[in-house]
Design an enzyme around this catalytic site. Structure first.
Site, PDB file in Angstrom:
ATOM      1  N   GLY A   8       0.890  -1.149  -0.009  1.00 55.03           N
ATOM      2  CA  GLY A   8       0.024   0.126  -0.014  1.00 55.03           C
ATOM      3  C   GLY A   8       0.705   1.319  -0.097  1.00 55.03           C
ATOM      4  N   ALA A   9       1.884   1.490  -1.057  1.00 51.28           N
ATOM      5  CA  ALA A   9       2.883   2.314  -0.837  1.00 51.28           C
ATOM      6  C   ALA A   9       2.695   3.457  -1.953  1.00 51.28           C
ATOM      7  CB  ALA A   9       4.294   1.710  -0.801  1.00 51.28           C
ATOM      8  N   ASN A  10       1.574   3.405  -2.572  1.00 54.20           N
ATOM      9  CA  ASN A  10       1.263   4.599  -3.545  1.00 54.20           C
ATOM     10  C   ASN A  10       0.953   5.772  -3.030  1.00 54.20           C
ATOM     11  OD1 ASN A  10      -1.108   2.565  -3.506  1.00 54.20           O
ATOM     12  ND2 ASN A  10      -1.988   4.578  -4.156  1.00 54.20           N
ATOM     13  N   THR A  11       0.630   5.939  -1.683  1.00 51.40           N
ATOM     14  CA  THR A  11       0.240   7.043  -1.123  1.00 51.40           C
ATOM     15  C   THR A  11       0.377   6.831   0.462  1.00 51.40           C
ATOM     16  OG1 THR A  11      -1.777   8.519  -0.996  1.00 51.40           O
ATOM     17  CG2 THR A  11      -2.329   6.129  -0.893  1.00 51.40           C
ATOM     18  N   GLY A  12      -0.042   7.896   1.130  1.00 48.14           N
ATOM     19  CA  GLY A  12      -0.113   8.021   2.448  1.00 48.14           C
ATOM     20  C   GLY A  12       1.221   7.603   3.403  1.00 48.14           C
ATOM     21  N   ILE A  13       0.963   6.817   4.633  1.00 50.12           N
ATOM     22  CA  ILE A  13       2.033   6.564   5.313  1.00 50.12           C
ATOM     23  C   ILE A  13       2.978   5.355   4.553  1.00 50.12           C
ATOM     24  CG2 ILE A  13       2.536   5.120   7.411  1.00 50.12           C
ATOM     25  CD1 ILE A  13      -0.198   6.339   8.363  1.00 50.12           C
ATOM     26  N   GLY A  14       2.465   4.615   3.753  1.00 52.25           N
ATOM     27  CA  GLY A  14       2.987   3.598   2.831  1.00 52.25           C
ATOM     28  C   GLY A  14       3.922   4.147   2.077  1.00 52.25           C
ATOM     29  N   SER A 142      -3.113  -0.181  14.562  1.00 46.34           N
ATOM     30  CA  SER A 142      -3.849   0.943  15.023  1.00 46.34           C
ATOM     31  C   SER A 142      -4.297   0.631  16.469  1.00 46.34           C
ATOM     32  CB  SER A 142      -5.178   1.147  14.374  1.00 46.34           C
ATOM     33  OG  SER A 142      -6.012   2.131  14.532  1.00 46.34           O
ATOM     34  N   TYR A 165     -13.010  -2.393  11.314  1.00 47.49           N
ATOM     35  CA  TYR A 165     -11.631  -1.807  11.122  1.00 47.49           C
ATOM     36  C   TYR A 165     -10.847  -2.239  12.642  1.00 47.49           C
ATOM     37  CZ  TYR A 165      -7.660   1.590  10.762  1.00 47.49           C
ATOM     38  OH  TYR A 165      -6.588   2.119  10.770  1.00 47.49           O
TER      39      TYR A 165
HETATM   40  N1  LIG Z   1      -3.989   7.764   9.025  1.00 48.48           N
HETATM   41  C1  LIG Z   1      -4.036   7.267  10.448  1.00 48.48           C
HETATM   42  O1  LIG Z   1      -4.354   8.228  11.120  1.00 48.48           O
HETATM   43  C2  LIG Z   1      -3.968   5.695  10.653  1.00 48.48           C
HETATM   44  C3  LIG Z   1      -3.988   5.628  11.957  1.00 48.48           C
HETATM   45  C4  LIG Z   1      -3.729   4.473  12.474  1.00 48.48           C
HETATM   46  C5  LIG Z   1      -3.309   3.239  11.473  1.00 48.48           C
HETATM   47  N2  LIG Z   1      -3.273   3.672  10.105  1.00 48.48           N
HETATM   48  C6  LIG Z   1      -2.915   2.508   9.196  1.00 48.48           C
HETATM   49  O2  LIG Z   1      -1.855   3.131   8.216  1.00 48.48           O
HETATM   50  C7  LIG Z   1      -1.908   2.221   7.089  1.00 48.48           C
HETATM   51  C8  LIG Z   1      -1.982   3.129   5.838  1.00 48.48           C
HETATM   52  O3  LIG Z   1      -3.046   4.076   5.813  1.00 48.48           O
HETATM   53  P1  LIG Z   1      -2.910   5.666   5.483  1.00 48.48           P
HETATM   54  O4  LIG Z   1      -3.414   6.213   6.573  1.00 48.48           O
HETATM   55  O5  LIG Z   1      -1.942   5.857   4.848  1.00 48.48           O
HETATM   56  O6  LIG Z   1      -4.410   5.301   4.434  1.00 48.48           O
HETATM   57  P2  LIG Z   1      -4.336   5.673   2.820  1.00 48.48           P
HETATM   58  O7  LIG Z   1      -3.679   6.873   2.549  1.00 48.48           O
HETATM   59  O8  LIG Z   1      -5.749   5.092   2.597  1.00 48.48           O
HETATM   60  O9  LIG Z   1      -3.590   4.387   2.347  1.00 48.48           O
HETATM   61  C9  LIG Z   1      -3.856   3.159   2.542  1.00 48.48           C
HETATM   62  C10 LIG Z   1      -2.970   2.458   1.443  1.00 48.48           C
HETATM   63  O10 LIG Z   1      -3.260   0.973   1.419  1.00 48.48           O
HETATM   64  C11 LIG Z   1      -3.555   0.712   0.145  1.00 48.48           C
HETATM   65  N3  LIG Z   1      -4.525  -0.574  -0.094  1.00 48.48           N
HETATM   66  C12 LIG Z   1      -5.770  -0.573   0.199  1.00 48.48           C
HETATM   67  N4  LIG Z   1      -6.179  -1.826  -0.186  1.00 48.48           N
HETATM   68  C13 LIG Z   1      -5.328  -2.656  -0.800  1.00 48.48           C
HETATM   69  C14 LIG Z   1      -5.110  -3.857  -0.831  1.00 48.48           C
HETATM   70  N5  LIG Z   1      -6.250  -4.592  -1.218  1.00 48.48           N
HETATM   71  N6  LIG Z   1      -3.894  -4.311  -1.515  1.00 48.48           N
HETATM   72  C15 LIG Z   1      -2.963  -3.412  -1.411  1.00 48.48           C
HETATM   73  N7  LIG Z   1      -3.018  -2.175  -1.073  1.00 48.48           N
HETATM   74  C16 LIG Z   1      -4.170  -1.806  -0.633  1.00 48.48           C
HETATM   75  C17 LIG Z   1      -4.152   1.865  -0.711  1.00 48.48           C
HETATM   76  O11 LIG Z   1      -4.183   1.790  -2.110  1.00 48.48           O
HETATM   77  P3  LIG Z   1      -5.250   2.538  -3.121  1.00 48.48           P
HETATM   78  O12 LIG Z   1      -4.785   4.017  -3.033  1.00 48.48           O
HETATM   79  O13 LIG Z   1      -5.169   1.720  -4.456  1.00 48.48           O
HETATM   80  O14 LIG Z   1      -6.700   2.486  -2.190  1.00 48.48           O
HETATM   81  C18 LIG Z   1      -3.211   2.838  -0.145  1.00 48.48           C
HETATM   82  O15 LIG Z   1      -2.141   2.733  -0.719  1.00 48.48           O
HETATM   83  C19 LIG Z   1      -3.216   1.203   7.206  1.00 48.48           C
HETATM   84  O16 LIG Z   1      -2.884   0.053   7.587  1.00 48.48           O
HETATM   85  C20 LIG Z   1      -3.909   2.121   8.387  1.00 48.48           C
HETATM   86  O17 LIG Z   1      -4.804   1.521   8.871  1.00 48.48           O
HETATM   87  C21 LIG Z   1      -3.447   4.893   9.868  1.00 48.48           C
END
Ligand SMILES: NC(=O)c1ccc[n+]([C@@H]2O[C@H](COP(=O)([O-])OP(=O)(O)OC[C@H]3O[C@@H](n4cnc5c(N)ncnc54)[C@H](OP(=O)(O)O)[C@@H]3O)[C@@H](O)[C@H]2O)c1
Length: 242
Positions: A8-14, A142, A165
């Protein structure tokens, strides 16, 4: 040469974890389920001189997982770092408690990605992580998955009980504890981390932390020294209750 895979590294935290690891001269396999998005961000990072390679990886698809396995086997023969970051939030609402009404489809779809995806990928790649001199597995969990948080009325997350979740992250935490135990006599370290409340699609723009800040702890755990911890659940260095 150290090799890392971030899901999931195309955006966000990844994305930020992938970038920050590559900035430490690690070869990063940037996993994304959408090839167009993944290729674009990998190319942008390559243009800054980083060794980042796009890999098509939908963690809910066994076919993609097997293709990654073959790619790693043929190209590198080992994997040093696996960051299980891919995640979805499908409950709709953060506030309230939807345990009585959450749809089975929402539960199943959430578990497919947040839990089963991480378990299948990790099991499949474990033989290559065992070939690393210092294997590191980081599960991006989380605080929502913490029993301690949900049993503590003083905690700011107490009123936020999106069941699908949260339960998927609790299951991921259990995987962390059991896998760390199974690997306790190896040089592989397995840890879970809460990245904080981060400005992403999941965290919303109201969150206080940037994705770069949210990536920090995941990166630290990915490059832990040999005497570093295993079997922990933390947020910015502080232990969280399981
Ligand atoms: N943001 C927060 O406050 C927070 C807090 C606690 C934990 N987290 C955790 O941090 C992690 C990253 O989330 P984020 O906040 O960076 O959110 P995000 O920007 O929505 O990123 C999520 C990433 O996961 C990918 N993804 C979703 N379904 C997938 C699949 N079936 N196979 C491969 N990749 C998939 C998404 O791809 P697409 O772009 O294609 O959808 C996107 O790259 C998650 O596990 C989330 O639960 C986040």
């Amino acid at each position: 040469m150290k090799i890392a895979l971030v899901t999931g590294a195309n955006t966000g935290i990844g994305y930020e974890i992938a970038k920050q690891l590559a900035e430490k001269n690690i070869t990063v396999l940037l996993g994304a389920r959408d090839a167009r998005k993944g290729q674009t961000v990998a190319k942008n990072l390559q243009e800054t001189g980083l060794d980042v390679r796009f890999v098509k990886l939908d963690v809910s698809q066994s076919k993609d997982i097997n293709e990654i396995k073959n790619y790693i086997e043929n190209e590198f023969g080992k994997l040093d770092i696996l960051v299980n970051n891919a995640g979805v939030f499908l409950d709709g609402e953060w506030f309230g408690n939807n345990t009585e009404t959450v749809l089975m489809k929402t539960l199943r779809d959430t578990f497919d990605i947040n839990y089963f995806g991480a378990v299948e990928l990790t099991q499949t790649l474990l033989p290559f992580i065992k070939k690393s001199e210092a294997g590191r597995i980081v599960n991006i969990s989380s605080a929502s998955g913490s029993f301690g948080v949900h049993l503590n009325p003083e905690h700011w997350l107490y009123a936020l009980k999106p069941y699908a979740y949260s339960a998927s992250k609790t299951a991921l935490n259990q995987f962390t504890v059991f896998l760390a135990h199974a690997l306790r006599d190896t040089n592989i370290k397995v840890n879970a981390v809460h990245p904080g409340w981060v400005q992403t699609a999941i965290g919303s723009e109201r969150a206080p932390l940037t994705p770069a800040e949210g990536a920090k702890m995941g990166v630290e755990l990915a490059i832990l020294a040999d005497d570093g911890q295993s079997n922990t659940f933390s947020e910015t260095g502080n232990q969280l209750p399981w």
